[in-house]
Motif scaffolding. Structure first.
Motif, PDB file in Angstrom:
ATOM      1  N   THR A  35       0.838  -1.206   0.000  1.00  0.00           N
ATOM      2  CA  THR A  35       0.000   0.000   0.000  1.00  0.00           C
ATOM      3  C   THR A  35       0.871   1.254   0.000  1.00  0.00           C
ATOM      4  N   LEU A  36       1.882   1.272   0.874  1.00  0.00           N
ATOM      5  CA  LEU A  36       2.783   2.430   0.930  1.00  0.00           C
ATOM      6  C   LEU A  36       3.533   2.602  -0.387  1.00  0.00           C
ATOM      7  N   SER A  38       2.570   1.682  -3.389  1.00  0.00           N
ATOM      8  CA  SER A  38       1.675   2.173  -4.439  1.00  0.00           C
ATOM      9  C   SER A  38       1.395   3.666  -4.255  1.00  0.00           C
ATOM     10  N   ILE A  39       1.233   4.092  -2.996  1.00  0.00           N
ATOM     11  CA  ILE A  39       1.016   5.523  -2.731  1.00  0.00           C
ATOM     12  C   ILE A  39       2.221   6.335  -3.181  1.00  0.00           C
ATOM     13  N   LEU A  40       3.429   5.857  -2.823  1.00  0.00           N
ATOM     14  CA  LEU A  40       4.652   6.547  -3.233  1.00  0.00           C
ATOM     15  C   LEU A  40       4.793   6.557  -4.753  1.00  0.00           C
ATOM     16  N   TRP A  42       2.339   6.508  -7.050  1.00  0.00           N
ATOM     17  CA  TRP A  42       1.422   7.493  -7.636  1.00  0.00           C
ATOM     18  C   TRP A  42       1.861   8.917  -7.318  1.00  0.00           C
ATOM     19  N   LEU A  43       2.435   9.142  -6.135  1.00  0.00           N
ATOM     20  CA  LEU A  43       2.956  10.470  -5.804  1.00  0.00           C
ATOM     21  C   LEU A  43       4.108  10.847  -6.728  1.00  0.00           C
TER      22      LEU A  43
END
Length: 54
Positions: A35-36, A38-40, A42-43
């Motif tokens: 999850t982390l 994927s967030i990074l 997309w950021l």
């Protein structure tokens, strides 16, 4: 007739329980890590797009 737990049975049960707990912990850690990541990811894509636009 009374069934008593032998040390072997206790060892097998504890090993299986430990394995299940370990598998659960590893699964939770992997889920959080993905999850982390994927967030990074997309950021980073958003930052790259903003840098290209601006």
């Amino acid at each position: 007739m009374q069934w008593r737990k032998t040390p072997q049975v206790v060892t097998v049960v504890s090993v299986i329980t430990g394995f299940l707990i370990l598998r659960f912990i590893v699964r939770v850690i992997l889920k959080v890590a993905f999850t982390l990541l994927s967030i990074l990811f997309w950021l980073a894509i958003l930052c790259a797009i903003l840098l290209c636009v601006l």
